[in-house]
Scaffold this active site. Structure first.
Site, PDB file in Angstrom:
ATOM      1  CG  HIS A 216     -55.944 -44.852  21.188  1.00  0.00           C
ATOM      2  ND1 HIS A 216     -56.219 -43.988  22.223  1.00  0.00           N
ATOM      3  CD2 HIS A 216     -54.651 -44.621  20.834  1.00  0.00           C
ATOM      4  CE1 HIS A 216     -55.146 -43.255  22.493  1.00  0.00           C
ATOM      5  NE2 HIS A 216     -54.180 -43.630  21.672  1.00  0.00           N
TER       6      HIS A 216
ATOM      7  CB  CYS B 183     -52.265 -45.042  24.166  1.00  0.00           C
ATOM      8  SG  CYS B 183     -51.626 -43.352  24.186  1.00  0.00           S
TER       9      CYS B 183
ATOM     10  CG  HIS C 110     -49.949 -44.718  20.318  1.00  0.00           C
ATOM     11  ND1 HIS C 110     -51.130 -43.996  20.296  1.00  0.00           N
ATOM     12  CD2 HIS C 110     -49.773 -45.175  19.052  1.00  0.00           C
ATOM     13  CE1 HIS C 110     -51.642 -44.019  19.082  1.00  0.00           C
ATOM     14  NE2 HIS C 110     -50.836 -44.735  18.314  1.00  0.00           N
TER      15      HIS C 110
ATOM     16  CG  ASP D 239     -48.884 -40.647  19.765  1.00  0.00           C
ATOM     17  OD1 ASP D 239     -48.881 -39.816  18.839  1.00  0.00           O
ATOM     18  OD2 ASP D 239     -49.922 -41.063  20.307  1.00  0.00           O
ATOM     19  CG  HIS D 240     -49.559 -37.275  21.665  1.00  0.00           C
ATOM     20  ND1 HIS D 240     -50.632 -37.246  22.536  1.00  0.00           N
ATOM     21  CD2 HIS D 240     -50.070 -37.681  20.475  1.00  0.00           C
ATOM     22  CE1 HIS D 240     -51.725 -37.615  21.894  1.00  0.00           C
ATOM     23  NE2 HIS D 240     -51.404 -37.893  20.635  1.00  0.00           N
TER      24      HIS D 240
ATOM     25  CE1 TYR E  63     -48.503 -37.986  15.734  1.00  0.00           C
ATOM     26  CE2 TYR E  63     -49.936 -36.338  16.733  1.00  0.00           C
ATOM     27  CZ  TYR E  63     -49.581 -37.659  16.549  1.00  0.00           C
ATOM     28  OH  TYR E  63     -50.295 -38.654  17.172  1.00  0.00           O
TER      29      TYR E  63
END
Length: 325
Positions: free
Chosen positions: A174, A213, A241, A283-284, A298
């Site tokens: 990542h 990501c 992501h 994500d996020h 989350y």
């Protein structure tokens, strides 16, 4: 694309909601709640995978690591941490869990200066303002140079990649989030697509690749479709992501999936054009009305929104490209 969600290691409401949304794949962390056993031991991993199978999921990714700060800093105890990491990878392979998402962010993981930034309709997101770090003291690690981190990453990879090859576990590195260096004296080396390329080229292997990501790389100013093509062409795109941001490395904030800087439909279409068939997850996500924000990025409602949005993009891309659903 195998659309997944990050789920806890034991069944809860989100497990049930995921199945109701039509998700068949899961990403999770290490089972730290197992009694009398280490979370990287074989049997906790096997039992965790079976829990997901019994609930209707195929567990594709572990997105967590054993203790590794000594590995990253090159300090006393790193060889002991590497030995644990080797056991972990070997046991992942034996348990049939095919992808590990890991990072090389020393001293702290993804880092934000706010988790209460207000976005569309009053939803809350995380954000980063580097100016707030300008006067921040060094951590107990002191000054950590980029050269030192590169040396430590190579030392780590030379020992771990052969183990991953034998176990048939894909190592999905990542990028550093935020992609800016240094933060409190600690350098961040994986701040761009070129840096990720340099990292996986340290020890070339079909099992040494990346987590793409989108949010981190968009923050860094990368062209997301071009980056997808770059790593997919090499068969190094192991995990995605799917998220977005507004801003620059010096100052940015997370967004709803449809409210950031990236052409998300073009990104999705590119994944299908290159034939990506690996796992991806939202994500996020924003914290939405009625949620506590106890778990920034989350909470549940933003995840539901993200999954629905991504599923719509997937269907649209497949139809435009004439692919069978």
């Amino acid at each position: 694309m195998k659309l997944a969600e990050f789920l806890g290691t034991r069944p809860n409401q989100l497990w049930r909601l995921g199945r109701q949304m039509g998700l068949d794949y899961a990403v999770t962390g290490l089972p730290f709640d197992e009694k009398h056993e280490k979370p990287w031991d074989l049997m906790p991993l096997i039992r965790m995978k079976q829990r997901f199978k019994d609930a209707g999921y195929e567990l594709l990714v572990i997105e967590s690591m054993p203790p590794s700060n000594n590995i990253k800093l090159g300090t006393e105890g790193r060889d002991e941490e590497i030995e644990i990491f080797k056991q972990f990878i070997t046991n992942m392979g034996a348990a049939g869990i095919p992808v590990l998402c890991y990072n090389f962010m020393a001293q702290f993981n993804w880092f934000r200066t706010s988790t209460t930034t207000v976005t569309r309709g009053g939803a809350l997101v995380s954000s980063y303002d580097h100016s707030l770090m300008e006067g921040a003291p060094l951590t107990e690690a002191g000054e950590v140079s980029e050269d030192r981190l590169w040396e430590n990453l190579k030392y780590f990879m030379k020992q771990i990649v052969p183990v991953a090859e034998k176990a048939k576990v894909k190592l999905a590195l990542h990028p550093d989030d935020p992609p800016i260096s240094p933060i409190r004296g600690v350098s961040r080396i994986l701040r761009s697509a070129d840096a990720l390329q340099q990292a996986i080229d340290l020890v070339p292997s079909e099992y040494n690749g990346i987590t793409l990501c989108q949010g981190t790389l968009a923050t860094a100013g990368e062209d997301i479709p071009a980056t997808i093509r770059r790593f997919a062409k090499q068969d190094k795109l192991f995990f995605v992501h799917f998220r977005d941001v507004k801003g620059t490395p010096e100052k940015f904030e997370e967004t709803f999936h449809d409210d950031g800087k990236t052409d998300m439909y073009e990104a999705m279409k590119t994944y299908y054009e290159v034939g990506f068939d690996g796992p991806a997850r939202p994500d996020h996500v924003p914290t939405m009305d009625g949620e506590t924000n106890e778990n920034p990025g989350y909470e549940t409602l933003g995840r539901l929104y993200g999954v629905g949005y991504i599923k719509g993009l997937m269907e649209a891309a497949q139809k435009e490209l004439g692919l069978n659903r």
